[in-house]
Design an enzyme around this catalytic site. Sequence first.
Site, PDB file in Angstrom:
ATOM      1  CE  LYS A 287      -1.358   2.853   2.430  1.00 42.66           C
ATOM      2  NZ  LYS A 287      -0.865   4.232   2.108  1.00 42.66           N
ATOM      3  CD  GLU A 365      13.812  -0.041   8.785  1.00 38.49           C
ATOM      4  OE1 GLU A 365      14.410   0.990   9.163  1.00 38.49           O
ATOM      5  OE2 GLU A 365      14.290  -1.182   8.897  1.00 38.49           O
TER       6      GLU A 365
HETATM    7  P1  NAD Z   1       3.660   8.774   7.114  1.00 37.12           P
HETATM    8  O1  NAD Z   1       3.827   8.016   8.370  1.00 37.12           O
HETATM    9  O2  NAD Z   1       2.741   9.935   7.117  1.00 37.12           O
HETATM   10  O3  NAD Z   1       3.156   7.810   5.943  1.00 37.12           O
HETATM   11  C1  NAD Z   1       3.781   6.581   5.675  1.00 37.12           C
HETATM   12  C2  NAD Z   1       2.739   5.611   5.163  1.00 37.12           C
HETATM   13  O4  NAD Z   1       1.720   5.466   6.153  1.00 37.12           O
HETATM   14  C3  NAD Z   1       2.044   6.067   3.891  1.00 37.12           C
HETATM   15  O5  NAD Z   1       1.769   4.945   3.079  1.00 37.12           O
HETATM   16  C4  NAD Z   1       0.768   6.666   4.410  1.00 37.12           C
HETATM   17  O6  NAD Z   1      -0.252   6.593   3.439  1.00 37.12           O
HETATM   18  C5  NAD Z   1       0.458   5.776   5.598  1.00 37.12           C
HETATM   19  N1  NAD Z   1      -0.348   6.437   6.623  1.00 37.12           N
HETATM   20  C6  NAD Z   1      -0.355   7.752   6.932  1.00 37.12           C
HETATM   21  N2  NAD Z   1      -1.229   7.995   7.915  1.00 37.12           N
HETATM   22  C7  NAD Z   1      -1.788   6.818   8.237  1.00 37.12           C
HETATM   23  C8  NAD Z   1      -2.776   6.420   9.177  1.00 37.12           C
HETATM   24  N3  NAD Z   1      -3.363   7.287   9.990  1.00 37.12           N
HETATM   25  N4  NAD Z   1      -3.102   5.123   9.247  1.00 37.12           N
HETATM   26  C9  NAD Z   1      -2.509   4.246   8.437  1.00 37.12           C
HETATM   27  N5  NAD Z   1      -1.583   4.546   7.506  1.00 37.12           N
HETATM   28  C10 NAD Z   1      -1.230   5.823   7.414  1.00 37.12           C
HETATM   29  O7  NAD Z   1       5.131   9.173   6.651  1.00 37.12           O
HETATM   30  P2  NAD Z   1       5.555   9.962   5.348  1.00 37.12           P
HETATM   31  O8  NAD Z   1       5.204  11.388   5.555  1.00 37.12           O
HETATM   32  O9  NAD Z   1       5.031   9.283   4.134  1.00 37.12           O
HETATM   33  O10 NAD Z   1       7.122   9.741   5.362  1.00 37.12           O
HETATM   34  C11 NAD Z   1       7.967  10.494   6.141  1.00 37.12           C
HETATM   35  C12 NAD Z   1       8.350   9.765   7.411  1.00 37.12           C
HETATM   36  O11 NAD Z   1       8.833   8.482   7.078  1.00 37.12           O
HETATM   37  C13 NAD Z   1       9.478  10.461   8.124  1.00 37.12           C
HETATM   38  O12 NAD Z   1       9.241  10.433   9.499  1.00 37.12           O
HETATM   39  C14 NAD Z   1      10.686   9.618   7.774  1.00 37.12           C
HETATM   40  O13 NAD Z   1      11.733   9.683   8.686  1.00 37.12           O
HETATM   41  C15 NAD Z   1      10.085   8.259   7.716  1.00 37.12           C
HETATM   42  N6  NAD Z   1      10.895   7.362   6.896  1.00 37.12           N
HETATM   43  C16 NAD Z   1      11.601   6.396   7.535  1.00 37.12           C
HETATM   44  C17 NAD Z   1      12.423   5.562   6.780  1.00 37.12           C
HETATM   45  C18 NAD Z   1      13.222   4.491   7.446  1.00 37.12           C
HETATM   46  O14 NAD Z   1      13.730   3.619   6.737  1.00 37.12           O
HETATM   47  N7  NAD Z   1      13.383   4.488   8.760  1.00 37.12           N
HETATM   48  C19 NAD Z   1      12.497   5.720   5.402  1.00 37.12           C
HETATM   49  C20 NAD Z   1      11.754   6.706   4.794  1.00 37.12           C
HETATM   50  C21 NAD Z   1      10.936   7.534   5.565  1.00 37.12           C
END
Ligand code: NAD
Length: 590
Positions: A287, A365
Site C-alpha cells: 500500500k 522503519e
Molecule cells: P507517514 O507516516 O505519514 O506515511 C507513511 C505511510 O503510512 C504512507 O503509506 C501513508 O499513506 C500511511 N499512513 C499515513 N497515515 C496513516 C494512518 N493514519 N493510518 C494508516 N496509515 C497511514 O510518513 P511519510 O510522511 O510518508 O514519510 C515520512 C516519514 O517516514 C518520516 O518520518 C521519515 O523519517 C520516515 N521514513 C523512515 C524511513 C526508514 O527507513 N526508517 C524511510 C523513509 C521515511
Amino acid sequence: MKRFILLFGFTLAIKCFAGEAKDEQIHNCPFCMLPIDNVGPPKHLENDTISGFGMNVSQRRSMFKAMGAHRFFQHHHSHIHPHQHQQPHHQKKKRSMICTRFSCRNLASFSVLPKGAQSYVNGKWVPAASGKIFDVYNPYSNELLTKAPDCEVTDAKQAVKAARDAFEHWSLGTTAKQRGAILQKWAQIITEKEKEMGEILTKEMGKPWPEARGEVLFSAGYFEWYAGEARRIYGQIVPSASPNREHFHIREPIGVVAMITPWNFPSAMIARKASAALAAGCSVIVKPAHETPLSALALAQTSEEAGMPAGVFNVLTTSAENLPGISRYLCETTDVDCVSFTGSTRVGKLLLSQSASTVKRVCLELGGNAPFIVFESADLDLAVKGTMSAKVRGSGQTCVSANRIFVHEKIHDKYLDKLKAAVAQQVVGDGMDSKTTQGPLINGKAVEKVEFLLDDALKKGAHLVCGGKRTAASCFQPTIITNVSNNMEIAHTEIFGPIIAIQSFNNEADVLRRANDSRVGLAGYLFSQNMAQIHRVTRRMQVGMIGVNEGLMSCVEAAFGGVKESGLGREGGPQGIDEFTQWKYICVQH
Ligand code: NAD
C-alpha cells in the site's frame, strides 16, 4: 549525403555506447536530430554520489554494462524537453527546443504504468470495486499528473485473498533458486527501464531526475542482492543430548506480508522490503503513499514482466481519506501474518497497536533526528561533502537526514565558509530540468512546516546565514542557520526540509550527551581523523547506523534500521531476511 549521415550517426552511437561522449559538445540528437545543449551529467554531478546512491557516473556505467543495458544515461541526462516542464505560470518563460526521447511522452504512454486508474491484484490490473479514483499531482508544478484507483477495504480483502492463495505455491512449490531467478530478472528489467521509472518518480515525488534514477537503480540492487540471499537462508542442526534424537531448526517464510510505504523513496522503500520478503517465500501486498502511487505500480508491471506468479506481489493504491481503513484492516486481519511499515513514528505506533490484537510480526522503519558531529580534527572538505549528501539529498526529506549538526567551535567558521560555498552551487527547481540539483518539497504543508521551524528558531536567537525563502510552488531554498540551541523546535523535530541547523560544541562528552538526547535513533554521523575518538564515539552514539566520514551510507549490502522510537528490525543486508522468516524446530526421534 545519406551515407555521410549514416556514418555520422553510427560513429556517434558507438561513442554513446562506449561512454566516450562525456565531455564532447554534440549539437543534434542522433535519434530525432533536434538540437542538444550538451552531453553528459552536469559538471557538479559528475563525480557526485548524491545522484547515484553511492554510485558515481562511471560505476553506474559499469552497472549498465554488467546488466547488458544500453548506454544512454549520459545522452539523456541533459536532454530536457521544455514543454514537459509545465512550470508554474509565474515562472513560465520561453525556451529553445531541446530534445529528449523520454520526457516527450505523457504519463499515459509509459510502458510501466497501467492504462487507466488500476491497481495490481492477483496478476491483473483492476479498478477499485467502487470505481472511485483520486488525483496524483506533480509537487513541482502542482499539475494533475494522473488518477489512481481509490481502493477500500473490499479491494484490500481481494488482494489479501490473492496473496494468501498464492503463498503456498510460492513458499513450498518453488525453490530458492527459482525465486532468485525471478528477482534477478526483475532487477534486470528495472535497470533497463530506469530512465522511464526515474522520470515517473521525479514527476510524482519531485527529486531531480538523476537522483530518481539513482533510486530506481538502488531498487534494482535490492532485487539483485536478495536474488542471491534467497539461497542463503540457512538453518541449524544442534547436537542432541540423546543418541536417538536430532534437533533441526529451519527458517520458514512468515506468510502474507502487508507493506505500507512512504512517499520520500517511492520505489526503494518498497524494493527494500519486497525483495527480502519474496526471496524468503512470502507473498506481498503493497500500500504505497497516496502522494506517490505510480512508482509502486511501475514495480508491479515490471514484476509481471519478470515472471512473478499471479497473487505473489500485489499493489493497492488508496487516497488519504481511505488509507486509515485499509491499514487498520491489514493490521487486524488474521489473513495477514506480518505488517512491514516505513514512515513516521506517529503512524508506526498506531499500526503497532492495531497489530497487537493478532500478535503479528511488525517491522517498523520510522523517523529519525540524526546528529551529525564535526570534530576538531575533521577533514572539512569531507565534512562539507557529507553534509550536502546527508542533508540536501531529497531536499532534506530523508529519514537519515542530518537534522542536528554539531560543529566544534574551533573549526566552526572554516566549516561554515566551505558549506556556504557548496550550498551556493545548489539549483532549486523542476526535477526534470537538467540544471536542478534540488527539487521541491512534497507539498505546501511540508513547506509550511519548514517555515514554522525556521521562524521559531530565528525568533529564539538562531542566525540566518543564507536561504530561508520559499521559491516557486513547493520549492524551498537550501538554508543555513547557526547558533541553534535546545530550546528551539528545530532541535527536536525531524525537519524534513533543506535547513542546515548548526550548533557548536567544545567537548566530546558534552556533544555526545546532546546527540543522544532524543527519543529516536536512526542514523548518526561523525567526522574525525582521530581513530581513538572514532571508536569511542561510535560505541556511545545511540543510533542504528553511523556514517564515519561518510554522509551517504545506505547500500543494499548493509542493515538499515534504528533504535529507540526509530523502529523495530532491520532491512537490507543479510539481516533483512530475518524480518520475513520465522524459526521452526523439528525434533526427530529414530
Ligand atoms: P507517514 O507516516 O505519514 O506515511 C507513511 C505511510 O503510512 C504512507 O503509506 C501513508 O499513506 C500511511 N499512513 C499515513 N497515515 C496513516 C494512518 N493514519 N493510518 C494508516 N496509515 C497511514 O510518513 P511519510 O510522511 O510518508 O514519510 C515520512 C516519514 O517516514 C518520516 O518520518 C521519515 O523519517 C520516515 N521514513 C523512515 C524511513 C526508514 O527507513 N526508517 C524511510 C523513509 C521515511
